[in-house]
Design an enzyme around this catalytic site. Structure first.
Site, PDB file in Angstrom:
ATOM      1  N   GLY A   1       0.808  -1.213   0.000  1.00  0.00           N
ATOM      2  CA  GLY A   1       0.000   0.000   0.000  1.00  0.00           C
ATOM      3  C   GLY A   1       0.836   1.255   0.000  1.00  0.00           C
ATOM      4  CD  GLN A   2       5.211  -0.109   0.250  1.00  0.00           C
ATOM      5  OE1 GLN A   2       4.112  -0.646   0.169  1.00  0.00           O
ATOM      6  NE2 GLN A   2       6.320  -0.784   0.046  1.00  0.00           N
ATOM      7  N   GLY A   3       3.322   2.047  -1.924  1.00  0.00           N
ATOM      8  CA  GLY A   3       3.554   2.598  -3.250  1.00  0.00           C
ATOM      9  C   GLY A   3       4.854   2.199  -3.913  1.00  0.00           C
TER      10      GLY A   3
ATOM     11  NE  ARG B   1      15.514  -4.034   2.803  1.00  0.00           N
ATOM     12  CZ  ARG B   1      15.259  -4.668   1.660  1.00  0.00           C
ATOM     13  NH1 ARG B   1      14.019  -4.893   1.287  1.00  0.00           N
ATOM     14  NH2 ARG B   1      16.244  -5.082   0.871  1.00  0.00           N
TER      15      ARG B   1
ATOM     16  CE  LYS C   1      17.453  11.445   3.761  1.00  0.00           C
ATOM     17  NZ  LYS C   1      18.173  12.255   4.790  1.00  0.00           N
TER      18      LYS C   1
ATOM     19  CD  GLU D   1      10.288   1.291   9.849  1.00  0.00           C
ATOM     20  OE1 GLU D   1      11.101   1.362   8.900  1.00  0.00           O
ATOM     21  OE2 GLU D   1      10.377   0.460  10.755  1.00  0.00           O
TER      22      GLU D   1
END
Lengths: 873, 290
Positions: free
Chosen positions: A614-616, A656, A830, A834
Site C-alpha cells: 500500500g505504500q507505493g 528500505r 531515502k 517509518e
C-alpha cells in the site's frame, strides 16, 4: 432463495436467510469487492448500499435484503457519481492498500447522492464508519470534496506525482486480497488457539470430529519458525505448552461447514492453567524457554564519550507504553496448493522470501520446491513480516493433497498477531547553561512477549536511536527485550524507536524550559548537521536535513503558538518533536535485486520482487527504473513479487524499499540501458523511445535477436556494531520534525487535535503524492499511539474495544518535503515509511504539556490519565 | 450448513407464540447488530430466529393526540432521525440514539436492541431514563408496562421474563418549556462506547426548573435514574449552587469500575462535569434558546 436487485440486476441468492449479506455477496455471488474486516460493524470495510443507504453488509441478514436494491463496489461505476469518485480517489492517492477503499467509496456514494457538494464536516460524518489504517484519511476527504482529477497526471519522471500504477483494481473491486482468490473447492483451515496466557495442554482422540485435527505430530519438517536464522522458537502447533493467549495448538481442516460447526467444547483438549509471567523479569521467574534462563532475549547497548561535560541543568523521567496492534483492515488470509513435490502458497505478506524459507523448513523440502505468490496486502505495517497462516495451510495442503485456505477472524488476528513492544523507559539528560546537550542516559525494558520474533531487532535499534538526531557528547543507552507470557511483540513501524522518542523529546522540553530557550530553538541548537559524527562513531557526510526541517516549521510554530487559547476550559498547546531513522537493517546485510528485460518484440518488463503493501513501492520503483533506463514509466510491463518469477528484493520493512530496492532498480535500469547503447553503438546521452514494439535509439530502430536484460543489486554499506554500539549501523538516515497543535478539555481530559505540520527530509521525493500519503498515514498511527491505542490480551480483541483513529480523529496535516540529497540513494532518495510515525506522539505530548503544564508518563494519553497528570502537576 | 429456523411473523401475537414455543432456543432479530455478531463469534447458537422487522407495531413511530410518542422497539436510529417531529420534541433522546455506532450501524440499530443488550454503557438508555420513557412488554401472559429504569438488572441482564419481548417505548407528553440533552465521554471522536453518559430532561417556567429527570450511564452495573440530582434542580434557576449540588448527587450515585476505558475516580468526576454540561443544553432547549 432470496431475491435482490444486485447492482441493477435481479438476482436470486441461495443461502440461508440468516446469512450475513457480506458472506452472501462474497461466497454466493462471487462479488469479493466487498471486504470483511471485522464481521462486527466496527470497521465498515463491508459497507454496501441497501436501497441507497450505507450499511455494514456483515450486520444485514440476507432475508432482510429481500426485494431490495443492493449496490456494491462492482456496481459503483454505473452510479451517477461513481466513475468520477473512482477517478478522484485515484488521482488524490486516496487508496493505498485498498482494503477499505470499497467501503469508503460506497459511503461516499450515499453522501454524494444526497449532497453533491458536501463540506468537510459532512464528508467526515458520512465516512466516519469506515476505518482506514493507511492514509490518515486526509487524501480521502480531499478526493470526495473535489471529485475531480484536476490536471492530467505528469508522465512519471522521478519527482512526478503520478497516481499509483497498481491503483485501478483497488477502486472497482477487482483487486484480489488474501481472502479473495482461493479455489472454490479449497478445504478450510481453522486454527485452535490457547485461551490462556500460559497453560499445559494435551490433545486426545479427535476421531469423533467431522474434520481432521492437525497437531505438532503432523508437521513433516521443523515445527518452528522465527525471524532470525538461529531462533526458530515459535511452533506452528505448540507442543504441550501454550505460552500466550492466542498461541496456536492445533488446526481443524476439512469442508468449510464441518470445520465451522465444531464447537469449542467438542475439542478433545484438556488445559492446565499455569501462572503467567506478565511483568518483565520478575525475580525468580521460571524461564519461558530454556535457552534464555533469565528471560532476557537480547540486550542492546551503546557507550559514547568518556566523560560528560559539565552540566547546568538536568532532567529525568520514566515513561511506559502499551502493546499497540497493527490493525491492518485485512486480517491474515491465504491458501496453499500442492503441485507434486512443490507447494504454492498465496496470500498477504510483507516478506515472501522469508515465508518461502519458513515453509520449506516446516515441510522439510528444498527451497526451490516452495513458491510464494503474494496476494494484494491489505495493510501490514510490520505485522505481516512474520508468518501466520503460511506454514499451516502449507502443511494442510501438503498432507491432504487438496487446496487449503484460511482467513483469520478479527478477534483471532488481534489475539495471535505480533504487537508493538510495550516499553518501560528511564532516561536522564543534561545540558549546559547555553542549552547545549551534555549527556543522555537511557535504560529500557521492551516486553517482547512469548516468542523472539523481531525482539532482537528492536533491542538493537533502540540504543542507537534513543538520543535522537542531536549532538550529545556523552551517551549511555541500553535496551533489553524481555520474554513474558504476553503476545509476541514484533515489528511495527519504527521498531521500538517511536517509544524511545517519547522519552527523548519530553526531556528536551524540560531542558529547554530550564534554560529559558524556546523549545523549537533548543532543537535547532542541538540538531545534527552534515559533517557531524553520531554516537555510533559514524561520520555523516551528506543528507542531514533536520535543521532545514525545523526552519521550515518555524513560521508555523510562531503562528500556532500565537493562536492558542491560554484561558478557559479549553486550553491550547503546541508541541514539537524531531526524529531520525536509520534506513534498512541495523548493521546487517540487506540486499535487493531488481531486473528489467527487453524482448525482441519490444516488450519491456520490470521484474520487481518488492511487495507493495500500500505504500507505493510498485510505482516508485518503476519511476526509478524507467528514469535510469531512459524510457517512460508507461512503457513498463510489470511482473510483481512471486518467488518463482522475481529476484529476492528483501522484505518490505525498515523503510528500505525506496532506498535499497530503489537503488537496485536504478542499477537495473542503467544496466539495461548500457546493453542497449552497446548494441546501438550509441553514446551515454542517447535518447531512447519505444513504440509499436520497436525500440529506437536516437530515432534509429534497434532490432533485437535476443532478450536483453539488466539486473541491479544493492546492499547498503554498513559496519556491524560492536559491544559498545560503535559502527556504521545504517548507510543513511531519514530526518523529520513535526508540530502538533491541540486543545485540552481541562475538566474531561479529552484532547482535540487541531493541526499537524510535518517536515520530512526524504532525500528526494521520487513521487511526492505517495510520500505525502506515507506521512499522513504515519501521523494517523502516531495519533493512535499517543491518544487511544492499547492492546490488552483478552479485553480488546475487537475494533470497538481496540480503538484506532477514525476520520474525525485526524486533523488537517500540512506536509513539507525537505530534499537533502543522499548520494547513495536512487536519485538522492531515502525512506519515509517509518519516519512519518516517529515524531507524532512526542509532538502531541509536548503540546499537552504546553497546554496544561502536565507531563504524561504513560501512553496512550487516555482522558483519565491526562486528568491525573494535570492534577498531579 | 444451517438448521436454524428463520421466522419473520407479521404480527406481535405470532412472534410471541413462536418465541414461547421455542422454549428459550429462539433469539429476537431486529437490526442484527448484536445477534449476527454473537452468532459469528460462536457466543450464541439459536435454533430459531424471530425477525420482528415485519411487525408494524414494533417498527412504527406515532405521535398521539396528547403529544406522547410511541417508538417501536425495532425502529432504527436512522428512521427515527428522519421523523419530522420526534427530534424536535426529544432532541436529547434522538442524539443519544444517533450516537450508537456509525452511520452504517444507525441504519440497523434500534433503541430496543440497545436496551435489551443490557449494557450499562448503552447510549440511548440514560436519555430514555431522563425522558421518563415507559416500556411495553408482551409475553405469553399478555402485556405489561414498566419504567425504562426498571428494565436493566445488571450487566447483560434484563427484567424480561421467559418468552417476553420488548415491544416499544412510550415517551410522555411534553409540557411547554421542556428540553432534554444527552452527553457522553469517549476518547475517540466517534464509534465508541461511553466511558460515562448523562441524560437530562428539564421543564422550566420563568427561568425556574419545574420538573427534572437525570439518567446516568456507564457509572454503575446498570443505567441509573438519579433522583437526588433531579430533586436539587427542581425549583432552582440552575444557578451554580444547584448545579454543583446536582453534580455532587450524580457523583454520589456512581458505583463504577476501574477498567480499560476509565477509572473509578475519573468516572465519578466526569459524571459531575457531564451533568452540568447536559443540564445547560437541556435548559437552553427548554427555554427556546437552542
Amino acid at each position: 432463495m432470496t431475491s435482490l436487485l444486485l447492482n441493477g440486476a435481479a438476482t436470486q441468492v441461495a443461502a440461508a436467510p440468516e446469512t450475513r449479506l457480506s458472506a452472501a455477496l462474497r461466497d454466493e455471488c462471487g462479488l469479493t469487492g466487498t471486504k470483511v474486516g471485522c464481521d462486527a460493524g466496527d470497521c465498515g470495510a463491508c459497507t454496501v448500499l441497501l436501497d441507497g443507504a450505507q450499511v455494514c453488509a456483515c450486520l444485514v441478514p440476507l432475508a432482510q435484503a429481500e426485494g431490495r436494491a443492493v449496490t456494491t463496489v462492482e456496481g459503483l461505476a454505473a452510479t451517477p457519481q461513481g466513475a468520477a469518485l473512482q477517478a478522484a480517489f485515484h488521482s488524490h492517492g486516496a487508496a493505498q492498500c485498498g482494503i477499505c477503499t470499497p467501503g469508503m467509496l460506497m459511503a461516499a456514494t450515499e453522501l454524494l447522492a444526497a449532497t453533491p457538494n458536501p463540506d468537510e464536516a459532512q464528508v467526515q460524518a458520512a465516512l466516519g464508519g469506515v476505518l482506514c489504517r493507511c492514509t490518515g484519511y486526509r487524501a480521502i476527504i480531499k478526493a470526495v470534496l473535489t471529485l475531480s482529477t484536476a490536471a492530467p497526471p505528469p508522465p512519471g519522471a522521478v519527482g512526478d506525482s503520478i497516481p499509483r500504477l497498481d491503483g485501478l483494481p483497488k477502486l472497482d473491486g477487482s483487486e484480489r486480497f488474501g481472502a479473495d482468490d482461493a479455489p472454490a473447492d479449497a478445504l478450510w483451515l481453522r486454527p485452535i488457539r490457547s485461551p490462556h496466557a500460559h497453560a499445559r495442554f494435551s490433545i486426545g482422540d479427535a476421531s469423533h470430529l467431522p474434520a481432521r485435527l492437525l497437531t505438532a505430530a503432523d508437521i513433516p519438517g521443523r515445527n518452528g519458525f522465527g525471524i532470525y536464522p538461529d531462533i526458530k522458537d515459535q511452533a506452528v502447533f505448540a507442543e504441550g505448552l501454550a505460552r500466550y493467549r492466542g498461541d496456536c495448538v492445533a488446526a481443524l481442516v476439512g469442508e468449510r461447514a464441518a470445520v465451522e460447526a465444531v464447537r469449542w467444547e467438542d475439542l478433545p483438549i484438556t488445559w492446565q492453567e499455569l501462572p503467567p509471567l506478565t511483568a518483565a523479569t520478575a525475580p525468580g521467574a521460571a524461564p519461558l524457554h530454556p535457552r534464555w534462563p533469565d528471560n532476557i532475549l537480547t540486550t542492546g547497548r551503546l557507550r559514547s564519550g568518556e566523560t560528560a561535560p559539565p552540566a547546568a541543568h538536568t532532567a529525568q523521567g520514566q515513561w511506559t507504553t502499551g502493546f499497540v496492534e497493527h490493525a491492518y483492515i485485512e486480517p491474515e488470509a491465504g491458501w496453499a496448493e500442492r503441485h507434486g513435490d512443490t507447494i504454492h502458497v498465496h496470500g498477504c505478506t510483507q516478506a515472501p522470501y522469508m515465508d518461502r524459507d519458513e515453509v520449506a523448513a516446516v515441510l522439510g523440502i528444498p527451497l526451490d520446491n516452495v513458491r510464494i505468490i503474494p496476494s494484494a496486502c491489505g495493510g501490514g505495517f510490520g505485522g505481516k513480516l512474520d508468518v501466520s497462516f503460511q506454514p499451516m495451510v502449507a502443511v494442510a495442503a501438503w498432507l491432504t493433497g487438496r487446496p487449503v485456505r484460511a482467513v483469520w477472524s478479527r478477534g483471532e488476528s488481534l489475539a495471535s498477531s505480533t504487537k508493538r513492544h510495550p516499553a518501560s523507559i528511564h532516561a536522564t539528560a543534561a545540558c549546559d547553561a547555553a542549552g547545549r546537550l551534555t549527556s543522555f542516559e537511557f535504560t529500557a525494558d521492551y516486553d517482547t512477549g512469548a516468542y523472539a520474533s523481531w525482539g532482537p531487532t528492536v533491542a538493537g535499534r533502540v540504543p542507537v536511536h534513543c538520543m535522537g538526531p542531536y549532538r550529545v557528547p556523552y551517551v549511555r543507552s541500553q535496551a533489553r527485550a524481555v520474554l513474558t507470557n504476553n503476545p509476541p511483540s514484533g515489528a511495527f513501524r519504527g521498531f521500538g524507536v517511536p517509544q524511545a522518542a517519547i522519552a527523548q523529546e519530553m526531556l528536551w522540553d524540560q531542558l529547554a524550559d530550564a534554560t529559558g530557550l524556546d523549545r523549537l530553538e533548543f532543537r535547532v541548537l542541538n540538531a545534527l548537521r552534515e559533517g557531524d559524527t553520531t554516537n555510533t562513531g559514524q561520520h555523516l557526510r551528506h543528507s542531514v536535513g533536520l535543521v532545514e526541517c525545523l526552519e521550515a516549521l518555524r513560521p508555523h510554530w510562531h503562528t500556532l503558538r500565537a493562536q492558542r487559547r491560554t484561558t478557559g476550559r479549553l486550553r491550547g498547546g503546541v508541541g514539537v518533536a524531531c526524529m531520525w531513522y536509520g534506513i534498512g537493517n541495523t548493521g546487517m546485510p540487506n540486499p535487493s535485486t531488481m531486473r528489467l528485460t527487453l524482448a525482441p518484440d519490444g516488450r519491456l518488463t520490470f521484474h520487481n520482487g518488492a511487495v507493495d503493501i500500500g505504500q507505493g513501492s510498485t510505482t516508485v520503483l518503476a519511476q526509478i527504473a524507467a528514469e535510469a533506463l531512459g524510457l517512460p514509466v508507461s512503457a513498463l510491463h510489470m511482473v510483481l513479487y512471486d518467488t518463482a518469477l522475481t529476484a529476492d528484493a528483501g522484505k518490505t520493512s525498515a523503510s528500505r524499499q525506496t532506498f535499497v530496492s530503489g537503488r537496485a532498480a536504478q542499477a537495473a535500469g542503467a544496466a539495461l540501458r548500457g546493453e542497449i547503447l552497446r548494441r546501438a553503438n550509441a553514446g551515454p546521452d542517447a535518447r531512447l523511445t519505444l513504440s509499436d514494439g520497436t525500440l529506437r535509439v536516437n530515432n534509429e530502430p534497434l532490432r533485437l535477436d535476443t532478450t536483453l536484460e539488466g539486473t541491479g543489486s544493492y546492499d547498503p554499506p554498513t559496519v556491524p556494531l560492536d559491544a559498545d554500539g560503535q559502527g556504521i549501523p545504517y548507510a543513511t538516515y531519514g530526518f523529520a520534525a513535526q508540530l502538533a497543535a491541540l486543545e485540552v478539555d481541562l475538566d474531561l481530559g479529552t484532547i482535540h487535535l487541531q493541526k499537524i505540520v510535518a517536515a520530512h527530509d526524504v532525500g528526494r521525493a521520487i513521487n511526492p503524492l505517495l510520500v505525502r500519503g506515507q506521512v499522513e498515514g504515519g501521523i494517523a498511527q502516531g495519533i493512535g499511539l499517543a491518544l487511544m491505542e492499547e492492546y490488552l490480551p483478552g479485553r480488546t480483541e475487537n475494533l470497538h474495544d481496540y480503538l484506532i483513529p477514525t476520520i474525525g480523529d485526524v486533523p488537517d496535516i500540512e506536509t513539507i518535503l525537505i530534499e537533502a540529497r543522499e548520494p547513495l540513494g536512487p536519485f538522492g532518495a531515502k525512506g519515509i515509511g517509518e519516519p512519518a510515525l516517529v515524531p507524532t506522539a512526542p509532538a502531541i505530548l509536548s503540546a499537552i504539556r504546553d497546554a496544561t503544564g502536565a507531563t504524561l508518563r504513560r501512553v496512550p494519553a487516555l482522558p483519565h490519565r491526562v486528568l491525573e497528570a494535570i492534577r498531579g502537576h | 450448513m444451517t438448521d436454524i429456523r428463520y421466522l419473520a411473523p407479521p404480527t406481535l401475537d405470532e412472534a410471541v407464540r413462536a418465541f414461547a414455543a421455542a422454549q428459550g432456543a429462539a433469539r429476537i432479530l431486529a437490526g442484527g447488530t448484536d445477534l449476527l455478531v454473537q452468532m459469528r463469534n460462536g457466543m450464541v447458537h439459536p435454533g430459531t430466529i424471530i425477525d420482528i422487522k415485519k411487525i408494524p407495531e414494533m417498527t412504527s413511530i406515532t405521535e398521539a393526540a396528547d403529544g406522547s410518542f410511541w417508538v417501536g422497539a425495532a425502529v432504527s436510529g436512522a428512521v427515527l432521525a428522519e421523523h419530522p417531529r420526534f427530534g424536535k420534541v426529544w432532541p436529547g433522546v434522538l442524539e443519544a440514539i444517533n450516537l450508537i455506532g456509525s452511520t452504517q450501524v444507525q441504519g440497523r440499530a434500534s433503541a430496543g436492541g440497545n436496551l435489551c443488550h443490557g449494557s450499562p454503557a448503552a447510549d440511548s438508555v440514560p436519555a430514555m431514563v431522563a425522558a421518563g420513557a415507559v416500556l411495553t412488554i408482551a409475553g405469553p401472559n399478555g402485556r405489561r408496562t414498566m419504567p425504562v429504569e426498571a428494565f436493566p438488572v445488571g450487566p447483560g441482564r434484563t427484567s424480561l421474563a421467559a418468552g417476553e419481548i420488548l415491544v416499544g417505548f412510550t415517551l410522555p407528553a411534553r409540557p411547554a418549556g421542556s428540553g432534554d440533552a444527552y452527553l457522553r465521554m469517549i476518547p475517540r471522536t466517534e464509534m465508541d462506547i461511553a466511558v460515562v453518559g448523562v441524560g437530562v430532561s428539564l421543564t422550566m417556567a420563568g427561568g425556574v426548573v419545574t420538573a427534572a429527570r437525570v439518567g446516568l450511564g456507564a457509572a454503575a452495573p446498570t443505567v441509573l435514574l438519579v433522583a437526588d440530582a433531579a430533586k436539587v434542580l427542581v425549583g432552582s434557576k440552575l444557578d451554580d449552587a444547584a448545579l454543583n449540588a446536582a453534580a455532587a448527587a450524580c457523583s454520589a450515585a456512581c458505583k463504577p469500575i476501574d477498567d480499560k476505558r476509565g477509572t473509578i475516580v475519573y468516572r465519578t468526576k466526569v459524571a459531575a462535569v457531564l451533568l452540568k454540561r447536559a443540564a445547560a443544553i437541556a435548559a437552553d432547549r427548554a427555554q427556546g434558546r437552542a
